[in-house]
Design a protein around this motif. Structure first.
Motif, PDB file in Angstrom:
ATOM      1  N   UNK A 188      23.229  26.735  38.256  1.00  0.00           N
ATOM      2  CA  UNK A 188      24.150  27.872  38.153  1.00  0.00           C
ATOM      3  C   UNK A 188      25.241  27.732  39.203  1.00  0.00           C
ATOM      4  N   UNK A 189      26.367  28.377  38.948  1.00  0.00           N
ATOM      5  CA  UNK A 189      27.500  28.360  39.881  1.00  0.00           C
ATOM      6  C   UNK A 189      27.980  29.804  40.024  1.00  0.00           C
ATOM      7  N   UNK A 190      28.285  30.230  41.258  1.00  0.00           N
ATOM      8  CA  UNK A 190      28.754  31.617  41.389  1.00  0.00           C
ATOM      9  C   UNK A 190      29.752  31.775  42.537  1.00  0.00           C
ATOM     10  N   UNK A 191      30.698  32.688  42.368  1.00  0.00           N
ATOM     11  CA  UNK A 191      31.658  33.027  43.414  1.00  0.00           C
ATOM     12  C   UNK A 191      31.103  34.161  44.269  1.00  0.00           C
ATOM     13  N   UNK A 192      31.426  34.160  45.556  1.00  0.00           N
ATOM     14  CA  UNK A 192      31.072  35.304  46.408  1.00  0.00           C
ATOM     15  C   UNK A 192      32.216  35.534  47.386  1.00  0.00           C
ATOM     16  N   UNK A 193      32.304  36.765  47.862  1.00  0.00           N
ATOM     17  CA  UNK A 193      33.340  37.121  48.827  1.00  0.00           C
ATOM     18  C   UNK A 193      32.828  38.324  49.615  1.00  0.00           C
ATOM     19  N   UNK A 194      32.536  38.124  50.929  1.00  0.00           N
ATOM     20  CA  UNK A 194      31.915  39.202  51.702  1.00  0.00           C
ATOM     21  C   UNK A 194      32.773  40.465  51.741  1.00  0.00           C
ATOM     22  N   UNK A 195      34.069  40.304  51.652  1.00  0.00           N
ATOM     23  CA  UNK A 195      34.924  41.504  51.733  1.00  0.00           C
ATOM     24  C   UNK A 195      34.917  42.269  50.420  1.00  0.00           C
ATOM     25  N   UNK A 196      34.377  41.651  49.375  1.00  0.00           N
ATOM     26  CA  UNK A 196      34.353  42.302  48.069  1.00  0.00           C
ATOM     27  C   UNK A 196      32.949  42.791  47.715  1.00  0.00           C
ATOM     28  N   UNK A 197      32.045  42.817  48.706  1.00  0.00           N
ATOM     29  CA  UNK A 197      30.692  43.294  48.436  1.00  0.00           C
ATOM     30  C   UNK A 197      30.756  44.730  47.953  1.00  0.00           C
ATOM     31  N   UNK A 198      29.912  45.087  46.975  1.00  0.00           N
ATOM     32  CA  UNK A 198      29.950  46.479  46.487  1.00  0.00           C
ATOM     33  C   UNK A 198      29.565  47.471  47.580  1.00  0.00           C
ATOM     34  N   UNK A 199      28.922  46.976  48.667  1.00  0.00           N
ATOM     35  CA  UNK A 199      28.502  47.883  49.745  1.00  0.00           C
ATOM     36  C   UNK A 199      29.457  47.861  50.936  1.00  0.00           C
ATOM     37  N   UNK A 200      30.522  47.041  50.858  1.00  0.00           N
ATOM     38  CA  UNK A 200      31.444  46.939  51.990  1.00  0.00           C
ATOM     39  C   UNK A 200      32.314  48.194  52.078  1.00  0.00           C
ATOM     40  N   UNK A 201      32.393  48.788  53.276  1.00  0.00           N
ATOM     41  CA  UNK A 201      33.230  49.988  53.425  1.00  0.00           C
ATOM     42  C   UNK A 201      34.712  49.638  53.377  1.00  0.00           C
ATOM     43  N   UNK A 202      35.015  48.336  53.619  1.00  0.00           N
ATOM     44  CA  UNK A 202      36.391  47.881  53.668  1.00  0.00           C
ATOM     45  C   UNK A 202      36.960  47.764  52.256  1.00  0.00           C
ATOM     46  N   UNK A 203      38.020  48.487  51.953  1.00  0.00           N
ATOM     47  CA  UNK A 203      38.601  48.416  50.610  1.00  0.00           C
ATOM     48  C   UNK A 203      39.887  47.616  50.652  1.00  0.00           C
ATOM     49  N   UNK A 204      39.879  46.429  50.055  1.00  0.00           N
ATOM     50  CA  UNK A 204      41.099  45.608  50.123  1.00  0.00           C
ATOM     51  C   UNK A 204      42.210  46.248  49.298  1.00  0.00           C
ATOM     52  N   UNK A 205      43.394  46.300  49.880  1.00  0.00           N
ATOM     53  CA  UNK A 205      44.529  46.847  49.137  1.00  0.00           C
ATOM     54  C   UNK A 205      45.319  45.715  48.500  1.00  0.00           C
ATOM     55  N   UNK A 206      45.292  44.569  49.195  1.00  0.00           N
ATOM     56  CA  UNK A 206      46.018  43.417  48.669  1.00  0.00           C
ATOM     57  C   UNK A 206      45.026  42.298  48.351  1.00  0.00           C
ATOM     58  N   UNK A 207      44.753  42.097  47.056  1.00  0.00           N
ATOM     59  CA  UNK A 207      43.755  41.118  46.628  1.00  0.00           C
ATOM     60  C   UNK A 207      44.047  39.736  47.210  1.00  0.00           C
ATOM     61  N   UNK A 208      45.323  39.367  47.220  1.00  0.00           N
ATOM     62  CA  UNK A 208      45.687  38.030  47.695  1.00  0.00           C
ATOM     63  C   UNK A 208      45.237  37.801  49.140  1.00  0.00           C
ATOM     64  N   UNK A 209      45.291  38.841  49.959  1.00  0.00           N
ATOM     65  CA  UNK A 209      44.978  38.666  51.377  1.00  0.00           C
ATOM     66  C   UNK A 209      43.496  38.398  51.615  1.00  0.00           C
ATOM     67  N   UNK A 210      42.615  38.817  50.689  1.00  0.00           N
ATOM     68  CA  UNK A 210      41.185  38.583  50.932  1.00  0.00           C
ATOM     69  C   UNK A 210      40.655  37.370  50.171  1.00  0.00           C
ATOM     70  N   UNK A 211      41.495  36.769  49.331  1.00  0.00           N
ATOM     71  CA  UNK A 211      41.080  35.564  48.589  1.00  0.00           C
ATOM     72  C   UNK A 211      40.575  34.470  49.530  1.00  0.00           C
TER      73      UNK A 211
END
Ligand SMILES: Nc1ncnc2c1ncn2[C@@H]1O[C@H](COP(=O)(O)OP(=O)(O)OP(=O)(O)O)[C@@H](O)[C@H]1O
Ligand SMILES: [Mg+2]
Length: 473
Positions: free
Chosen positions: A42-65
């Motif tokens: 299997x192959x999967x993408x992950x991004x700690x800033x996009x965790x469903x439990x992260x309080x941090x809400x990215x406003x600019x998707x490009x900046x957290x890529x």
């Protein structure tokens, strides 16, 4: 070989997670460090800033890529050492170990088994997978929905088995899947005299009714003994103790030496002998009259059994002496096909046991749903599944479904399963009861794509192949 990432997280002797720096695809083969071989499950993408439990809400998707990463799950197949492959992993590797994608040519020269056979290649590395023909003694099933390429795969297997000197007998249910491909080896069912019990079943079921099976069977034996001669048939009946005579075992014993293919079958004589037999069996006059009437009206002609070259005995001899026999069983009625299959299979087992030697024969039954569950040949197929290995008699069964097409006793003794996309989603779980299937993804398989699992897999774990398109490849 090209580096694609490195091991991260907790590694084990079965699985590792790889942080990817380059793309890999499902089912790609990889080398881990300099010794281990594995496959991408299997192959999967992950991004700690996009965790469903992260309080941090990215406003600019490009900046957290920039925080995004790609992981692959690798199932380990085994260890490569000194040019040899061993399907075991004895110790875990450290995190950070580099992982390489296996490309065309990388596995050439690596030794897996002696005298392998080949039916296809691993899709992305184009590596022709070496298979061990000895796994066939432990029986094999090919399962997949219609058009997935089962019959084609079995043809490739047959060619390879013959090439390495294993004898093969194929029961060609349709007459179109094997006979046209192996023309020089075909025996049509119309050239085989079935065993008398099967013939009696056909006549009983089709003509007179099941309750007259005994009458017909005895009439066939009386005919066989007398070659259709009325008075001799009467003497035969009396030697059995009918007509208040003392029984005499002589004629019965002599019967064993007569082959039905050497007798001249004639409709009129058979009707007279059947009439006589029904009289001895104390059938009522009107029942006899009705039976004869039905026999004549059925259109079944005993004459069509004249001039057949093989009886079951001779057929078994032929199969044992030939590299390949294709029995085209597409023209006779089902009870006769059943009789031929049952007779041939139990005949081969009996020969092995009486001679006490290995046969090195593979028995192929395609469209196995017609034969391998709740039908007259099922018992003899189960017997081979259970005891055939000892005598070098292996089964290859092909059908669309696993549970509903194959008898439980047969399934329990199958040690390799080759499967493509499946018609019934519960089949995959059930296949997992007899072979290791891990957590593979059968969703995206096309024609000719098969997972090889069980003993036939050089890794003892599932591996995807695409069968060769050409029979002569
Ligand atoms: N690897 C392959 N490359 C090219 N063509 C293939 C390949 N495998 C199978 N085919 C083709 O796909 C078609 C279906 O294959 P096949 O008859 O073997 O399917 P099947 O699974 O036996 O189907 P069924 O259950 O209806 O008997 C055939 O025309 C066959 O030649
Ligand atoms: Mg087929």
């Amino acid at each position: 070989m090209r580096e694609v990432g490195f091991a991260v997280g907790r590694t084990s002797t079965k699985w590792i997670t790889v942080r990817l720096e380059d793309e890999v695809l499902l089912n790609d083969l990889v080398k881990v460090g300099d010794k281990l071989l594995g496959v991408v499950r299997s192959v999967s993408y992950a991004n700690p800033t996009m965790s469903p439990y992260s309080p941090f809400t990215p406003t600019n998707i490009e900046s957290v890529r920039a925080y995004e990463y790609l992981n692959a799950n690798i199932e380990l197949y085994g260890t490569v050492e000194g040019g040899k492959f061993d399907p075991r992993v004895l110790t875990a590797i450290p995190t950070g170990t580099p992982v390489y994608l296996i490309e065309e040519g990388d596995l050439e020269g690596l030794s897996f088994i002696e005298n392998p056979i080949f039916i296809g290649e691993h899709p992305t590395s184009k590596w022709p997978l070496p298979l061990d023909p000895r796994a066939i003694d432990y029986h094999l099933a090919v399962v997949g929905s219609t058009g997935s390429g089962k019959s084609h795969l079995v043809r490739l297997l047959v060619k390879e088995l013959v090439r390495v000197g294993r004898k093969v007998v194929i029961f060609d249910h349709t007459g179109a899947d094997y006979a046209p491909y192996f023309r020089d080896h075909v025996i049509p069912d119309s050239n085989v005299f079935p065993d008398l019990l099967s013939l009696a079943e056909v006549l009983a079921n089709k003509v007179l009714g099941k309750e007259y099976l005994d009458d017909i069977e005895v009439a066939l034996y009386a005919y066989l003994f007398s070659n259709g001669e009325y008075e001799t048939a009467r003497m035969f009946m009396e030697s059995l103790g009918f007509g208040n005579r003392d029984p005499d075992m002589g004629p019965i014993l002599e019967l064993m030496r007569i082959s039905p293919k050497d007798v001249k079958w004639d409709d009129k004589s058979f009707a007279s002998i059947l009439r006589m037999v029904m009289g001895y069996l104390k059938r009522k006059e009107h029942t006899i009259a009705k039976s004869l009437f039905r026999l004549v009206r059925s259109g079944i002609s005993m004459k069509s059994f004249n001039g057949r070259e093989y009886d079951i005995e001779k057929l078994v001899d032929h199969i044992i002496d030939s590299e390949l026999t294709v029995l085209d069983i597409s023209s006779e009625t089902l009870p006769i096909r059943y009789g031929i299959m049952r007779g041939v299979i139990s005949g081969i087992m009996e020969r092995a046991e009486s001679k006490g030697k290995r046969m090195d024969i593979t028995i192929v039954v395609d469209e196995a749903q017609v034969y391998a569950r709740g039908q007259p040949p099922t018992e003899s197929l189960s017997d081979v599944a259970r005891r055939g290995r000892k005598w070098g008699i292996g089964l290859i069964l092909a059908s669309q479904r696993w549970v509903s097409d194959l008898d439980m006793n047969i399934r329990a003794n199958i040690n390799s399963v080759l499967f493509s996309s499946l018609q019934s989603s519960s089949d995959i779980d059930d296949i997992g009861k007899v072979v290791n299937i891990g957590n593979i993804d059968v969703g995206v398989l096309g024609t000719g794509d098969f997972y090889i699992t069980g003993l036939l897999s050089p890794f003892r774990r599932p591996i995807l192949i695409h069968t060769f398109g050409d029979l002569d490849e």
